[in-house]
Every structure is written in C-alpha cells, then in structure tokens.
Design an enzyme around this catalytic site. Structure first.
Site, short mmCIF file in Angstrom:
data_model
loop_
_atom_site.label_atom_id
_atom_site.label_comp_id
_atom_site.label_asym_id
_atom_site.label_seq_id
_atom_site.Cartn_x
_atom_site.Cartn_y
_atom_site.Cartn_z
N SER A 1 59.68 -31.06 17.68
CA SER A 1 60.04 -29.98 16.88
C SER A 1 58.92 -28.71 16.63
O SER A 1 59.14 -27.69 15.91
CB SER A 1 60.42 -30.47 15.56
OG SER A 1 61.75 -30.78 15.47
N SER B 1 63.04 -28.36 15.76
CA SER B 1 63.68 -27.88 14.36
C SER B 1 62.54 -26.94 13.56
O SER B 1 62.91 -26.03 12.61
CB SER B 1 63.78 -29.14 13.51
OG SER B 1 62.31 -29.45 13.20
N LYS C 1 56.93 -24.60 6.70
CA LYS C 1 58.24 -24.86 6.94
C LYS C 1 58.78 -25.53 5.71
O LYS C 1 57.96 -25.94 5.02
CB LYS C 1 57.98 -26.15 8.01
CG LYS C 1 59.55 -26.75 8.68
CD LYS C 1 59.22 -27.67 9.75
CE LYS C 1 60.64 -28.15 10.23
NZ LYS C 1 60.24 -29.22 11.51
#
Ligand SMILES: [Mg+2]
Ligand SMILES: [Zn+2]
Lengths: 491, 485, 95
Positions: B175, B151, B76
């Site tokens: 997330s 997210s 990420k």
C-alpha cells in the site's frame, strides 16, 4: 476416626448414577493494573472510570502485557504443583458482545502458561487428588446491566481487561461436597500465594461447572452440560444437584442429553438453556498478532519458586508435628491463611510456658463464634492475637478461671483491651489463698448445716451445691481446684 | 518564491533554516495548491486554518534545530490524530475524533512539522486503487480517471501532485510501494517492527507497517529517520540501533550484491515492465553493484497466503467497529440487530468481503486447511529470503506488474485487483524492508517503479542503492496539472 | 470446493454483518473466485513446516504493574453513539 461416606449417588428404580464434574474456575489475579493496560483494577469504582483507551478498544490501541500478572499465574501454577511452560501463546477468542469492546477476548488456547498439576482435598473419608488440566491467563470482560432501563442495556467497562486465571480441572470431582472442598482449597492456596483474593461476592472467583452423569461403575463419560459463571459455592452445589437430576431424568425417560451451555437461575434454583449463545459458538481462535509468544526462562521460574511461602498442605504437616494439634484442628487452622497467621502469632506471643491446645480451643471456639456472629474476617478480629495470647496465659497460670476468662473475653472486645488490665481493674483475679477460702467455706457449711449432714449421709450430689455456693460467694473468682480440695477435707 | 510546492523537502528545510522562507509562506503555498486541487480528492479532512496558525507560531519562535522546521504535511487518514477526525476511509468512523495521537505522527510533530490534513485511502487500507474509500476515489495527478493505486492513494496523489512535500502511508501488502510506483514517487515500507503501530487503525497486525513517501530518496530517508523509533506501547516494536538514514546516505554501492529473482518474471507481464527491470539491472551495474541471479521458489504462493492471513487478522481487528463505543451506529431492535445493521451499512463492499473471507478461514473446520496452512507457507517464503540473503545484500524487482489503470477498470474483479500486489506482498509476509523508486514510463507516459528489497533492519542499504540508482535513472514525472483550471 | 449460500449466511452471522439473498449471491460468487485462487496453496506439502505467526524479531516485553491511566470517562464515552454520561448504552440484549 470412623469413615464418613460422602459418596454422592442418584438413585432411580433399579439404577444408580454417579455424577462427573469438571470445573473451569475464573480467578481474578491480584494486581494493581490490568493484564494489557495500565488502568486500575480496584473494586467498586464508579462505572467506566477505570477504563483506558486500550480497555475500550479504541482504534490503533495495542496490548502490552503486565509482568506481575505473569508472575502471579506462574506462582499459582507452582502452588498447584503444575508444570510451568517456558513458552506460551496468547490467542484471540472472537465473539461479539456489548461488554467485549475488542470483539475478542485475549486468552490462551493451545499453549497455556501452566500445564498439568494437582490439588489434594481433605475429605471425611480421606484425601482425594484432583487433577488440574491447565491454567491460562486471559482478560475479563466488562459488565452488562440489563435492569436499569426497559429498552436498553448499560455497559460498564471497569472490569474489561482485568487479568483472570482460568484454572481448568480434570473431570475428577464426584459430588457437590467435593466441589465445595475443591473451591475452598483453590481459594486457600491462592490466598496463601497472594495471587487472588478469592472474594466471591466481588466476583474474584467464579466458575463454569461441567456436569455429566453415568451409570455407577461405568468408565465412559456422558454428554456434559456447562453451567456458566456461578459465583458462590452454595449455588454451585445447588446447580450440580439440579443439573445431575435433570440429566438422570432424561436418561430414565430414554431421552438424550444435548451438549449445551446452561445458566443457573438463582431465584428458581434451576438451570436453563442459553440458546442465544449457541449460534455464536465458533470462536475462531488464532494467535494474537499484536503480541508475541510469552517466553519465561527457568531462572525466572526458579526465582518465583524461591518466593513461594509455606502452603496449606505443608503448614498442616508442620502444625501437627510441632504443635501436636490433631489433623482435624490443623485443617481448620490452615484452611485460611489469616487464621493460620493469627494462630501462629498467638503461639509465638504466649511465650515459653504455653498451652497450645487451650489456644486452639479459644480460637476455634469463642473467637470463631464472635467472628461468625459479627460476620467478620479473622483479619478484622476485635481481639488481637497478642491479647488473646495473654488471655490464654492468664488461664494457664491460674490467674483466672476459664469461666472468668469468658467474662474477660467479652470485655476485651471493646477496643481490644488488654485482659491483664481488665483482670486488675475489675478485681477478677482468682482467689487462691487457702486461708481465705477456708474461712469462706466454713461460713457456707455453717449456713447450710442440714445439707452438710445430708451429704455426709451419702447424698453425694450435694457436693456440687457447695462448690456452687463457694464460687458464688467469691464472685466466681475462687480457684475451683482449691475449693474442691478444701470442701472434701471439711465436709 | 512562486515555485515553493515544487521544492523537495530538503530544499524547503534548507530555505527555512536559512530564513529564505517562512513556515507560513510554505504552509500557505501548499494550502493554496491543495485548495486548487480538490478534484484529485486527495484529502478527507482539511485542517488549514490551524495549520496556518501553527506556522505563524513557529515563525514567531522558530526552532531551527528540528529536522522538519515548520514543514507542513498531510498524512494518511489511517493515523489517529488528536482532536482531528480520523476515518480510515470508512463510513463506520465517519464522525470519529481521537483524543490521542499515533506514535508515528507524534514523532513527526515533535520535529516541527505541521499537519495540513488527513489524506484519502482505501477503506481500512483494503484496496489497490483507492476506489474503496467511503469518501470517493482519488485521482492520479498523472492523468484524469487514472487510479493512484492504493491503499495510500491519497498520500501518493498528494505528494505527486505537490499538495504536500512529503507524507506517510501504511503498507500491509504493498500500500505504499504500489501507489508510489503508480504516481512516480518514492515509497519505503520499513522492516516490520521498525515503526510503531500504536495509534494506527489496524488492518492486519502482523503485516501493517507505516512508512515514508516522498519525491526523492533523500527526503524519504529523512522521514524514515524521524518515524522509526522503538515504542514500548507496541509489543511488536523492535528495539534495535537505528541509523540516521539521511545523514548516512551514500551513493557508493560498489560491490553490493544485488539478486534478481527469476520467479518475478510472471506470465502476462507487459514487455515494458521487463524492459524497465533490465534497465534497472543495468543501472545497478553502472553503480558498481554485482548482479546475481537468485531464486525465491515460493513467490507465487505469497499472494494466496496473504489473502488468507490478512483477511483473517482483519476480520478480528475490525470486530471492534460494532456501533457501541464510537463511530457509526444503525438503529436496531436489539443488540444483535444493531450490530448486523451497523456493520452492514458502515462497511463498504470490499471490507465486508474481506471480513467474510477472514471469518471463513478461521472458522471451525477450516482453520488448519487455510489459516495454519497460510502461516506455514509464510514460513517457506521467509525461508526463501533467508536463504537468498546468505548470498546477496538486496533484491531488485519491478514494483508492480503493470502501470496505473483506469478508475473502474478492475473494480468488479477482486482477483485481478489483488494481483496488483504480487511483487510487494512477499516482502510484507517476510517482514522485510522494501522501497519503490520511479524508474521510467510506459508507452502512455505513466510512471513505472522498481522495488529494492533489503534484509531485515537494513533500511540504510536499500536507501543507498535507491539513492545511487535514482541519480542514474534521472526520472522526471510527467505532470501537467490537468486538474487545475 | 465451493462456498454455498448457507455458508455465506453462516459466516455473515459469525461476523455480525447482515446479508440479504442478493448480497449473499454476489458474495458467494466473489468468495468462490477468491478461494479458487487461494487453493493454489494445496500444491504445497507443508506438513513439516512450522507455522510463522510473527516476523517481529524480538521477544515479548513485559511492563511493570503500575496504574498510569486516570479516570477518562468523559473522553471514553464522548465518542459513543449513545450514552447516559456514566455508561455506554446499547439496545436491549435478549438472552
Ligand atoms: Mg469456560
Ligand atoms: Zn475463561
């Protein structure tokens, strides 16, 4: 001692006003590394060379607290006779500024590490107690430089993240003189403790000064103004004087005082409003989620208590008791830790047959004058405590006169010379051989027969003339006491 | 082997250790598939050539004792990676290249893994659909125009789409677990303090936690065992004895007490979710667990409390993005003008919205009513869990109140978007570990997840339960590679 | 409770994000619906509850006072949008 009145009042027509002052002193903690990062705190480095990723608030960087800074704050709290809190909390104080990289300052708001305490001031009219509201730990900001470029401001983050102790007083101060005494006392205590070097030129000690005025005798507090970041005692005093008079003028004109932040302009000697700070006055304090509450055990605190050195108030008491110095002299000797240290070294090195009174006179007289002239700290004294002790002993045991001692003192300054050697090399030893002195005096009386007659006829003032002649003839080395005795006998 | 990217992490590690595959072959396979998968928009930055370089180097002197020997993986883009652009999905960090590495990623490279690139995410991890990224929304491999959740949407999409064998995400309010659930993969949010936050772009410091995302529970356990270390650079890192989660993994959960909280049966929850939950309960029973009805009375207050706490912390954490030290700067006439323009142009709408909420709830006169109140509610929520954990070993709930939705569907309705995290947020507020495992499909064939919540630092237990249930569930993701032409 | 445009402008000032009237309208709408949702907390009486600030089950660890970071000025400054090799440079600050 007669009481000197240091009361500070502002007089206007029929009204008398007193001024109420509270101080928020920012004292830089003496430490190797910063409060929440491992970069150096050394003064005077090239710009931005002591900045870590944490100090410059790079993404993902986190604060880790410096244990030594915590200890320093607690020690200072102990020195201020204050309550040490077992649990304190770090908060974020949010505002934007170019030299505040995180966009917030880590500080302590609701739960500071040190609570209420007090310091004692020695004022001419006696002692006065000033209350301490709190002491908390916080980060310093960087430095914005506005005058290097017409369009831009330059930012140096070397200071960013350095540990500060904010020491907040109660509004107990009533005059510029008390403010001066208070700052000096705080500085003295922290230097004894080694928690802050107190160097005001380097910004290690600065203060926000809260000033309000009120009719003399009133118990209410007036609206206060905060004068930000004043970094010398003289400027603090000037700022207070200006600000108090400004406020009184407003009251006299029937106007109201706005509570605001002001700046002391050192060129114009006046304070002015900092309106730009006003709109960002909502700091949105909240506990820093990157840190946990700081918990210190009683053992931790007690261990630090056991490491506290003798502080100025106690040292003063001991000097008066053990060395029989006057309270006035004691104050001078203890106010600075290095002076006290120097004095005690001299006392020790003088040995058994010592004259402390004489030593005090030489330290506070000749030595202070030299330091003052050369703008030196006592720690940089050109004459060591050891050699000053020898010099005082030479006077005390009659080897040299006080007058010759001054000559020797001058010579000692060149490379901290041993006064004993100077006396020997220059043959400055006092003449105390009665026979030699008698011969010397006989010759003087012979050469000044007329004056000797006048003296005998009652012109007693001439005695001094003969003493002077004798000293001159001996090259200043004659023992003045002996000269006196012999002259009295012979004339 | 043509089906390299279909292999699980465990298989890849085994094949590399047995020299049936080289790191280069594996790395190249994932790069090739990633190259063919641009339409998913899972990557923000690619680092393929140096990945191949590293793979070659690994093969020359392979250290097969490592846990991730020559395994390529993308992460990420919230983790700072040394000399690799790190954007947090934001324009304001568009050109930011860290000179340092996050602890979590460093742990991964130390075990022999190789960085493929940085994965898309909602801007500063604020979002539940990956639509707030400055670098565009991410497609869910399950279906075109379907959000992957957020997210960590790029991460979820990349694992489900087999662009990376495993990955790491971050979870502040769901997330990791919500996108895992939306894409049919496994995602673990560890206990707060388990994984270091050092070098992770902060969203809400008291809630943020990095965690593994993988195709199965075992891979997830292995990655957790690697990323969970005590770190003195993070003051909230906890020094506790960590398990070797993958080694200690067991399907024997006989006698484990699993709580079913009635408050998670929310109004308007689709029937399919309720059915999935019931199925999950049955699976747990089949595994020998004991099912106990429990109550977490303050559940419905978690989301409102979260939308005070998280934005408050974010408003302060994001103050450092001011155009002075790094990142994007807009020109301004003076400092304040520069600040206001930089932050207005540099942050997207959702981030600005949350900064505004956070600033408001902390501002003078509102602090007690909002922020302090939320912290008190947070305490009540934690108390609920503490109370329940006297009776049960873990809690079983659905991961999300619905399956993945269409891109754009909830974009203009922040509150309905926020409601996505209704089952995941309480776990963050209480700092507990939670894992989402794929457990079935809805009528459209979209995956649905179940969440297992554990006691603090009891990751092993929820991994075990997930491991046992995973076998019973026998989930198969329905992905037809629609984006590959 | 309702958040008006004046409040929006005030918060935008505090958070240093410029907001024009159109954006303010939109934000006011969004924030009002979010706060309506948040108001649910008012159902709870929390007077006797101690606020929870951190869930980390640990105490604050203290580090030794050691200088470990070196001079990394180049590294620190190189990411900045404007600099002069020694300093970060920002538009003039008006006091
Ligand atoms: Mg102040
Ligand atoms: Zn301060």
């Amino acid at each position: 001692m007669s009481k000197v009145k240091s009361e500070y009042l502002i007089n206007r027509k029929d009204n008398q006003y007193e001024v109420v002052i509270g101080l928020e002193v920012h004292a830089q903690v003496t430490s190797e590394s910063k409060l929440f990062s491992t970069s150096s705190t050394k003064f005077g480095a090239e710009p931005n060379t002591q900045v870590s990723l944490v100090d410059a608030a790079f993404p993902g960087m986190l604060p880790v607290i410096n244990e030594f800074c915590v200890k320093q704050a607690i020690k200072t709290g102990i020195g201020l006779n204050a309550k040490i809190n077992n649990r304190s909390v770090f908060d974020r104080k949010n505002y934007f500024y170019a030299d505040l990289p995180q966009g917030y300052q880590i500080s302590q708001f609701k739960d500071p590490i040190v609570g209420e305490g007090k310091v004692i001031l020695d004022m001419p009219e006696g002692q006065k107690e000033i209350g301490i509201e709190r002491l908390h730990l916080e980060q310093d900001a960087g430095k914005s430089i506005h005058d290097l470029d017409p369009q831009s401001t330059y930012v140096d983050l070397n200071r960013s993240g350095v540990a500060l102790m904010e020491i907040v007083s109660k509004p107990d101060l009533r005059s510029p003189d008390e403010v001066s005494a208070y700052i000096k006392k705080l500085r003295s205590i922290m230097r004894y403790l080694g928690t802050c070097d107190g160097n005001m030129q380097e910004g290690s000690l600065r203060a926000d000064v809260n000033v309000s005025v009120r009719a003399k005798g009133s118990k209410d507090l007036g609206t206060r103004c905060e004068i930000k970041n004043v970094n010398s005692i003289k400027f603090m005093q000037m700022a207070i004087d200006y600000e108090a008079n400004r406020q009184v003028d407003l009251i006299e004109e029937g106007k109201s005082i706005d509570q605001e932040t002001r700046l002391f302009d050192t060129r114009k000697n006046e304070t002015r409003s900092m309106r730009s700070k006003e709109d960002a006055h909502d700091y949105r304090y909240f506990p820093d989620p990157d840190l946990l509450p700081l918990e210190v055990s009683n053992e931790f605190i007690n261990k630090l208590k056991s490491e506290i050195p003798e502080l100025p108030d106690d040292k003063k008491k001991r000097f008066i008791k053990d060395f029989k110095v006057s309270p006035y002299e004691a104050n001078i000797l203890v106010s600075d830790i290095d002076t006290a240290k120097y004095f005690e070294e001299v006392v020790t090195k003088m040995g058994k047959n010592k004259d402390i009174k004489l030593a005090v006179n030489w330290i506070t007289g000749e030595l202070f004058a030299v330091l003052n002239n050369k703008n030196l700290e006592i720690s940089q004294s050109p004459i060591s405590s050891k050699n000053l002790a020898i010099l005082v002993n030479l006077i005390k045991n009659g080897t040299i006169s006080g007058k010759i001692a001054k000559t020797v003192f001058e010579l000692m300054m060149d490379g901290d010379k041993d006064p004993q050697k100077i006396v020997e090399e220059k043959g400055l030893k006092q003449q105390s051989d009665p026979k030699a002195l008698e011969a010397l005096i006989d010759k003087i009386i012979n050469d000044n027969r007329q004056k000797a007659i006048e003296y005998k006829q009652g012109k007693e003032k001439l005695f001094g003339f003969f003493v002077g002649q004798a000293m001159k003839a001996s090259g200043g080395k004659a023992n003045p006491q002996l000269i006196n005795e012999i002259l009295k006998k012979k004339l | 082997m043509s089906d390299i990217t279909k292999q699980s992490l465990s298989e890849l590690v085994k094949n590399i250790k047995e020299k049936k595959l080289s790191s280069k072959e594996v790395t190249k396979a994932f790069i090739d598939r990633s190259e063919k998968s641009k339409e998913l928009n899972a990557y923000i930055s690619e680092d393929y050539s140096s990945a191949l370089e590293k793979a070659k180097k690994f093969d020359e002197k392979p250290n097969l004792d490592l846990k991730l020997p020559g395994i390529p993986m993308a992460v990420k883009d919230l983790f700072c990676t040394k000399n690799i652009r790190t954007t947090a999905g934001s324009k304001i960090l568009n050109n930011f290249v860290p000179t340092y590495e996050s602890t979590v990623t460093q742990n991964i490279w130390n075990e022999g893994a190789i960085l493929l690139g940085k994965l898309n995410c909602d801007e500063f991890a604020m979002g539940s659909s990956n639509e707030t990224s400055f670098f565009g929304n991410v497609q869910n491999p399950i279906d075109k125009n379907l959000v992957p959740g957020g997210s960590s949407g790029g991460s979820a999409s990349a694992v489900a789409g087999q662009l990376t064998p495993i990955t790491i995400g971050t979870d502040t309010g769901g997330s990791i677990r919500q996108p895992a659930s939306f894409t049919g993969i496994v995602g673990l949010k560890p206990t707060y303090g388990s994984c270091s936050r050092y070098g992770i772009v902060a969203f809400a410091s008291s809630l943020d936690q990095a965690g593994p995302m993988a195709q199965n529970v075992k891979d997830c356990a292995l990655l957790q065992e690697i990323i969970s270390t005590y770190d003195s650079k993070d003051s909230t890192s906890v020094d506790f004895k960590r398990n070797e989660y993958s080694k200690d993994l067991t399907k024997n959960i006989k006698g484990k007490k699993i709580g079913i909280p009635k408050e998670y049966r929310v109004d308007g929850m689709p029937k399919e979710i309720e059915e999935l939950w019931q199925k999950g309960i049955q699976y747990a029973k089949d595994c020998g667990a004991e099912i106990i009805d429990i109550t977490l009375p303050h559940t419905s207050y978690a989301l409102p409390a979260y939308y005070i706490v998280a934005p408050a912390e974010a408003s302060s954490n994001l103050a450092r993005y001011d155009g002075v030290k790094y990142g994007f700067r807009a020109q301004g006439e003076n400092l304040i003008d520069m600040y206001e323009k930089t932050r207005s142009e540099g942050f997207g709408a959702e981030v600005q919205r949350r900064i505004m909420i956070g600033t408001y709830v902390l501002s003078s006169g509102y602090y007690d009513a909002y922020y302090l109140k939320a912290q008190r509610v947070r305490k009540l929520i934690k108390n609920d869990f503490d109370e329940v954990y006297k009776k049960v070993d873990a809690i079983l709930t659905p991961s999300t109140p619905s399956s993945a939705f269409k891109i754009g569907e909830k974009k203009d309705d922040p509150v309905s978007m926020y409601l996505n995290d209704i089952f995941t947020v309480p776990v963050n507020l209480a700092g507990l570990p939670g894992i989402s495992i794929p457990a079935g499909h809805d009528l459209k064939g979209y995956p649905l997840g179940l969440q297992i919540i554990g006691k603090a630092f009891d990751e092993q237990n929820i991994l075990n339960i997930a491991y046992a249930m995973e076998e019973k569930i026998g989930f198969k993701n329905k992905i037809n590679d629609w984006w590959i032409k | 409770m309702s958040i008006d445009l004046k409040t929006i402008k005030h918060i935008s000032k505090l958070s240093r994000i410029s907001v024009d009237d159109q954006k303010a309208e939109k934000l006011a709408g969004d924030l009002n619906s979010i706060f309506k949702f948040i108001e649910k907390l008012n159902e709870l009486n929390t007077d006797k509850v101690k606020p929870l600030t951190s869930v980390a089950e640990t105490t604050l660890k203290l580090r030794h006072d050691e200088v470990k970071s070196k001079d990394i000025r180049n590294e620190i400054i190189k990411n900045s949008p404007q600099d002069n090799e020694d300093y970060f440079v920002v538009p003039k600050v008006i006091e």
